[in-house]
Every structure is written in structure tokens, then in C-alpha cells.
Design an enzyme around this catalytic site. Structure first.
Site, short mmCIF file in Angstrom:
data_model
loop_
_atom_site.label_atom_id
_atom_site.label_comp_id
_atom_site.label_asym_id
_atom_site.label_seq_id
_atom_site.Cartn_x
_atom_site.Cartn_y
_atom_site.Cartn_z
N ALA A 141 15.35 -12.15 -3.16
CA ALA A 141 14.52 -11.28 -4.03
C ALA A 141 13.23 -11.97 -4.42
O ALA A 141 13.16 -12.68 -5.43
CB ALA A 141 15.34 -10.88 -5.25
N LEU A 142 12.21 -11.75 -3.59
CA LEU A 142 10.90 -12.36 -3.80
C LEU A 142 9.86 -11.28 -4.13
O LEU A 142 9.14 -11.37 -5.12
CB LEU A 142 10.50 -13.12 -2.53
CG LEU A 142 9.20 -13.92 -2.53
CD1 LEU A 142 9.30 -15.12 -3.45
CD2 LEU A 142 8.89 -14.41 -1.10
N SER A 143 9.80 -10.22 -3.33
CA SER A 143 8.69 -9.26 -3.40
C SER A 143 8.75 -8.36 -4.64
O SER A 143 9.82 -8.01 -5.12
CB SER A 143 8.69 -8.36 -2.16
OG SER A 143 8.60 -9.13 -1.00
N GLU A 144 7.55 -7.99 -5.07
CA GLU A 144 7.40 -7.02 -6.17
C GLU A 144 6.33 -6.01 -5.75
O GLU A 144 5.59 -6.25 -4.81
CB GLU A 144 6.97 -7.74 -7.45
CG GLU A 144 7.98 -8.78 -7.89
CD GLU A 144 7.56 -9.54 -9.15
OE1 GLU A 144 6.52 -9.18 -9.76
OE2 GLU A 144 8.28 -10.50 -9.49
N GLN A 175 3.13 0.05 41.69
CA GLN A 175 2.63 -1.26 41.25
C GLN A 175 2.26 -1.28 39.77
O GLN A 175 2.38 -2.32 39.12
CB GLN A 175 1.46 -1.69 42.12
CG GLN A 175 1.96 -2.14 43.50
CD GLN A 175 0.92 -2.86 44.31
OE1 GLN A 175 -0.28 -2.63 44.14
NE2 GLN A 175 1.35 -3.71 45.21
N GLY A 190 9.32 7.86 29.93
CA GLY A 190 8.72 9.19 29.83
C GLY A 190 9.26 9.91 28.60
O GLY A 190 9.56 9.28 27.58
N GLY A 191 9.43 11.23 28.73
CA GLY A 191 9.89 12.05 27.59
C GLY A 191 11.22 11.58 27.03
O GLY A 191 11.45 11.61 25.82
N GLU A 250 8.65 -11.16 5.66
CA GLU A 250 8.60 -12.63 5.76
C GLU A 250 7.20 -13.11 6.20
O GLU A 250 7.08 -14.05 6.99
CB GLU A 250 9.72 -13.17 6.66
CG GLU A 250 11.07 -12.99 6.01
CD GLU A 250 12.21 -13.64 6.76
OE1 GLU A 250 12.04 -14.78 7.21
OE2 GLU A 250 13.27 -13.00 6.87
N GLY A 251 6.18 -12.43 5.68
CA GLY A 251 4.80 -12.77 6.01
C GLY A 251 4.29 -11.89 7.12
O GLY A 251 4.73 -12.02 8.27
C1 LIG Z 1 12.18 -3.52 6.05
C2 LIG Z 1 11.68 -4.48 5.02
C3 LIG Z 1 12.57 -5.41 4.46
C4 LIG Z 1 12.14 -6.29 3.46
N1 LIG Z 1 13.04 -7.14 2.89
C5 LIG Z 1 12.65 -7.95 1.88
C6 LIG Z 1 13.59 -8.79 1.20
O1 LIG Z 1 14.78 -8.82 1.52
N2 LIG Z 1 13.15 -9.55 0.16
C7 LIG Z 1 11.85 -9.56 -0.23
O2 LIG Z 1 11.53 -10.28 -1.17
N3 LIG Z 1 10.93 -8.76 0.38
C8 LIG Z 1 11.29 -7.98 1.42
N4 LIG Z 1 10.37 -7.16 2.04
C9 LIG Z 1 9.00 -7.12 1.56
C10 LIG Z 1 8.00 -7.77 2.50
O3 LIG Z 1 8.16 -9.16 2.49
C11 LIG Z 1 6.60 -7.29 2.07
O4 LIG Z 1 6.51 -5.93 2.41
C12 LIG Z 1 5.51 -8.10 2.73
O5 LIG Z 1 5.45 -9.41 2.19
C13 LIG Z 1 4.13 -7.45 2.56
O6 LIG Z 1 3.91 -7.15 1.21
P1 LIG Z 1 3.42 -5.70 0.79
O7 LIG Z 1 4.32 -4.69 1.39
O8 LIG Z 1 3.25 -5.69 -0.68
O9 LIG Z 1 2.01 -5.52 1.50
P2 LIG Z 1 0.64 -6.14 1.00
O10 LIG Z 1 0.84 -7.51 0.45
O11 LIG Z 1 -0.04 -5.13 0.17
O12 LIG Z 1 -0.13 -6.31 2.38
C14 LIG Z 1 -0.56 -5.14 3.11
C15 LIG Z 1 -1.15 -5.58 4.41
O13 LIG Z 1 -2.29 -6.39 4.17
C16 LIG Z 1 -2.48 -7.26 5.26
N5 LIG Z 1 -2.63 -8.63 4.76
C17 LIG Z 1 -1.81 -9.31 3.94
N6 LIG Z 1 -2.27 -10.55 3.71
C18 LIG Z 1 -3.44 -10.65 4.41
C19 LIG Z 1 -4.41 -11.69 4.58
N7 LIG Z 1 -4.25 -12.89 3.99
N8 LIG Z 1 -5.48 -11.43 5.35
C20 LIG Z 1 -5.66 -10.22 5.94
N9 LIG Z 1 -4.77 -9.20 5.83
C21 LIG Z 1 -3.69 -9.42 5.07
C22 LIG Z 1 -1.23 -7.13 6.16
O14 LIG Z 1 -1.54 -6.30 7.26
C23 LIG Z 1 -0.23 -6.45 5.27
O15 LIG Z 1 0.72 -5.72 6.00
C24 LIG Z 1 10.78 -6.27 3.04
C25 LIG Z 1 9.89 -5.36 3.63
C26 LIG Z 1 10.32 -4.47 4.59
C27 LIG Z 1 9.34 -3.49 5.17
#
Ligand SMILES: Cc1cc2nc3c(=O)[nH]c(=O)nc-3n(C[C@H](O)[C@H](O)[C@H](O)COP(=O)(O)OP(=O)(O)OC[C@H]3O[C@@H](n4cnc5c(N)ncnc54)[C@H](O)[C@@H]3O)c2cc1C
Length: 390
Positions: free
Chosen positions: A132-135, A285, A346-347, A370-371
Site C-alpha cells: 500500500a504505497l499509492s494515493e 514475408q 484478424g477479426g 511499479e513506476g
Molecule cells: C492494475 C494496477 C495495480 C496497481 N497496484 C498497486 C498496488 O498494489 N499498490 C500500490 O501502491 N499502487 C498500485 N498501483 C498504482 C500504480 O503504482 C500507479 O498507478 C502508478 O504509480 C502511477 O500513478 P498514477 O496512477 O497516480 O499516475 P500519475 O502519477 O498521475 O502519472 C500519470 C502518467 O504521467 C506520466 N509520468 C509519470 N511520471 C513522469 C515523469 N517523471 N516524466 C514524464 N511523465 C511522467 C506517466 O505516463 C504516468 O502514467 C496499481 C495500478 C494499477 C493500474
């Protein structure tokens, strides 16, 4: 017959080869059960956890002292497992990946008590874990994290919300990152082991995505976590998250490679059996060019993935650059490979339920979590500039 010549490469030891062969055979034998769908992705995931745990495959996700199969987390074994499960059944790969990622920080930095309490049950599938990292406002920009950890007598109080959490609604235990405030930005984060039975924890939303996975938004309201559930030291959270991703990013590349190898095999099967203009599609080819691109992409991805995994396993302390290259190249290339495979169908390729149609949906998120690919490019560029400048 799928090309498995990579397994003879010098990156591997015999233990890796026998693990790969045993898992491939097990997947073949259990193909029907691996694909059973109930329409409830959480129930499907729980079932797969029981099945994979019962068969012993999660032992690759924890160290031997806690029921694992290798002395420490072995990145080559993790990658081979994800590649093989990804080839056979994407949700099974997801179930395995989360057992590893969800407890990776515990395996690497947890106290002895916490390791004993959770890792053996993760190895058997008796517990499910999550990361649980993302918000909402802190995805790529991890340092913008808002969930707070406030020090109190004997522990910490957690408040906030996390989103996109894989297994968020079914995990028994999470590795949780929160702002503990030792310093501004990334230096003020800490990592915790968070049992989801804790009072004040709730699931606020289930998130449906293009390829069904159990994803949720989760909430923490005055949740108390005891002191021994802190992982590492206060303020270490960002370092711990990055060290965990150093291991698991290569495995995302490996899952993508599994998808791409499956798409290639499906496409070759189709192209050699489909008659077009009086001959097999594979005689054209332009078809051969597409198949050559797929084979080349798969081998190049495998070289980057297993290079990163081998470097980590032989003791290189950080493989941030290598893991970023593996994840970036393998996920982007797998997307192209699967697209080419679908085109050859194809289709029939866009019909719901076709394997390449499923892979086309499955691969997309791997270029984001994961980035995102752009983040990996930044990591690679920074490392390259730093090395070149000396
Ligand atoms: C199926 C799925 C499973 C996930 N599971 C987990 C989980 O188990 N735990 C967890 O903590 N999170 C999880 N995540 C979250 C995921 O890690 C984030 O979605 C991700 O880090 C991107 O953050 P964001 O969605 O807020 O997009 P944003 O941070 O808003 O980024 C949007 C877009 O901006 C672009 N971008 C970002 N940084 C840069 C940069 N430095 N330069 C140029 N462009 C950039 C990229 O194209 C990116 O897709 C999950 C996401 C998905 C879709």
C-alpha cells in the site's frame, strides 16, 4: 512447441532449471483449474492463492528460514515463476506477485518477530498480502504522500487513504507506507506491517479495470499499529520502498515476457494453420517480419530481465538501473508483441475470450504500475549521467 532455449543461458543454476521445468509441468497439468472463473475476481484470487500456496509455489516468495525455497529472495526464481505463471494464467501470476511484493519489505528489513508472524503463512497461502504505497494524489510522485503515521506510546496511529491497492479488499496483511514526518518529502516516510483486521481499517471502493484484478481504495481511521510493526527505522520508508522495487521491478518485466511469449506461440500457431491466398499465413514475408520482431523482442527482454536478476542474486547491492531497463523494455516490447499477435489473428483476435484478446488487456497496466515507463526512463537517464560524470 514453445521456445525454452533461454533456460540454458549461463544466468541460471540447475536449481532454477528444475524449478522452471516443474512449474511449467504443474501449470500444464492444472491448466483447467488455473482458468476457472466465477465472475467474482476476489473469490477467484482467493482460490488461486489456496491452489498455488497448497502446491508450494509461494515458497519462492519468502526466505528459507520462514518456509521459503531459497535462502534469501532469489530474483531469478521470482522472475522464472512470474514468467511461467504469466505465460499460463495472468491472475495466477498476479496472486504470486502480490505474495512477494506485499511482504518483500518484511523479508528484507522486518524484525524477527514480524517475519515469524507473517512469512510462513504467506508461503503456504494461509495469508494474503498487499503493498500500500499509492494515493490519489501520490502515484508516480510518491513523496507527495499524505497518509500519516503519528507516534504515540507503544506504537503509531495511522490516518489516510490509499488507492489502486492490489488485494486491497482481500489482504490479511499490508506493507503500508505513511508520512511520519522526520523530514519533508521522501525522507519523512516510514514503512509498517499493517494487519487488515486492525480497528479503523475499511475498504471504501472496489475498482474495475480492463483486465479484472482485485483492486481497491482503502481507508485508515485512527488505526493503532504496535512499535514492532515498524519496518526499519522511522524515515526509512522511501528507501525501503525503492529497495523492494529494485527486486520486484524485474519481475514485472518477467510477467510481461510470459505474456509476450504466450502471444508469440499463439500467433505462430495461428499463422501456420490459417490458409490465406492458397497458402499458410506464415508463408507471407510480412507475417514472417512480424514473427521475427516478436522473437527478437522476447529474447532481448529475457536478456535484460535475467541480467538484472542475476546481478542482484550475485550480490550487487543496488540494481536500480538494470531493473528499470528490464521493466521498461520488457513491458513496452510485450505490448507491441501482443498487438502484432492479435493483428495476425484478424477479426478473431478481438473476440472476447480469445487468449490474445485477454493478453492485450492484461499487458496494459504493467507499463503503469511499479513506476510508469517514463519513470523508468528518468531512473535510467539519471544513473547513466551519474556514471558518465563519475
Ligand atoms: C492494475 C494496477 C495495480 C496497481 N497496484 C498497486 C498496488 O498494489 N499498490 C500500490 O501502491 N499502487 C498500485 N498501483 C498504482 C500504480 O503504482 C500507479 O498507478 C502508478 O504509480 C502511477 O500513478 P498514477 O496512477 O497516480 O499516475 P500519475 O502519477 O498521475 O502519472 C500519470 C502518467 O504521467 C506520466 N509520468 C509519470 N511520471 C513522469 C515523469 N517523471 N516524466 C514524464 N511523465 C511522467 C506517466 O505516463 C504516468 O502514467 C496499481 C495500478 C494499477 C493500474
Amino acid at each position: 512447441m514453445a521456445d525454452t532455449s533461454f533456460i540454458a543461458w549461463p544466468f541460471f543454476e540447475d536449481s532454477h532449471r528444475s524449478h522452471f521445468e516443474a512449474l511449467s509441468l504443474w501449470c500444464e497439468t492444472h491448466a483447467h483449474d488455473l482458468h476457472e472463473e466465477s465472475g467474482d475476481v476476489e473469490a477467484d484470487c482467493r482460490r488461486l492463492v489456496k491452489m498455488l500456496g497448497g502446491a508450494g509455489w509461494f515458497r519462492a516468495a519468502v526466505p528459507a528460514a520462514y518456509g521459503g525455497s531459497t535462502e534469501k529472495l532469489d530474483v531469478r526464481t521470482l522472475c522464472l515463476t512470474r514468467m511461467t505463471l504469466g505465460y499460463n494464467a495472468a491472475l495466477a501470476d498476479f496472486a504470486f506477485a502480490m505474495q512477494g511484493l506485499g511482504t518483500g519489505a518484511i523479508s528484507l528489513f522486518g524484525s524477527e518477530a514480524v517475519k515469524q508472524a507473517y512469512l510462513p503463512k504467506i508461503a503456504t497461502g494461509d495469508m494474503i498480502s498487499g503493498f500500500a504505497l499509492s494515493e490519489k494524489e501520490a502515484g508516480s510522485d510518491v513523496a507527495a504522500m499524505d497518509t500519516s503515521a503519528t507516534k504515540v506510546d507503544g506504537g503509531w496511529i495511522i490516518n489516510g487513504e490509499k488507492t489502486w491497492i492490489s488485494n486491497g479488499a482481500i489482504a490479511d496483511v499490508l506493507t503500508l507506507f505513511a508520512r511520519s514526518g522526520e523530514a519533508p518529502g521522501a525522507k519523512g516516510l516510514s514503512a509498517f506491517v499493517f494487519p487488515t483486521a486492525t480497528a479503523g481499517f475499511s475498504v471504501t471502493e472496489r475498482i474495475d479495470v480492463i483486465a479484472p484484478h482485485p483492486l481497491a481504495t482503502i481507508r485508515f481511521e485512527n488505526c493503532f499499529i504496535p512499535d514492532d510493526h515498524l519496518i526499519g527505522e522511522p524515515g526509512d520508508g522511501f528507501r525501503i520502498a525503492m529497495a523492494t522495487l529494485d527486486i520486484f521491478r524485474s519481475t514485472v518485466g518477467a510477467a510481461a515476457l510470459g505474456f509476450a511469449r504466450r502471444a508469440t506461440d499463439e500467433a505462430v500457431g495461428r499463422a501456420t494453420s490459417r490458409q490465406l491466398f492458397g497458402a499458410p499465413l506464415s508463408d507471407l514475408q510480412l507475417t514472417q517480419a512480424a514473427i521475427a520482431d516478436m522473437a527478437l523482442g522476447n529474447d532481448a527482454s529475457a536478456l535484460l530481465i535475467f541480467r538484472a536478476a542475476w546481478a542482484k542474486d550475485r550480490g550487487q547491492p543496488r540494481v536500480t538501473r538494470e531493473a528499470a531497463m528490464a521493466k521498461l523494455y520488457a513491458t513496452d516490447t510485450a505490448q507491441q508483441t501482443i498487438d502484432k499477435a492479435l493483428q495476425l489473428f484478424g477479426g478473431a483476435g478481438v473476440v472476447s475470450g480469445n487468449t490474445v484478446e485477454q493478453l492485450y488487456r492484461e499487458i496494459r497496466a504493467l507499463r503503469i504500475y511499479e513506476g510508469a515507463s517514463e519513470v523508468q526512463k528518468v531512473v535510467i537517464a539519471r544513473a547513466t549521467i551519474a556514471e558518465t560524470k563519475g
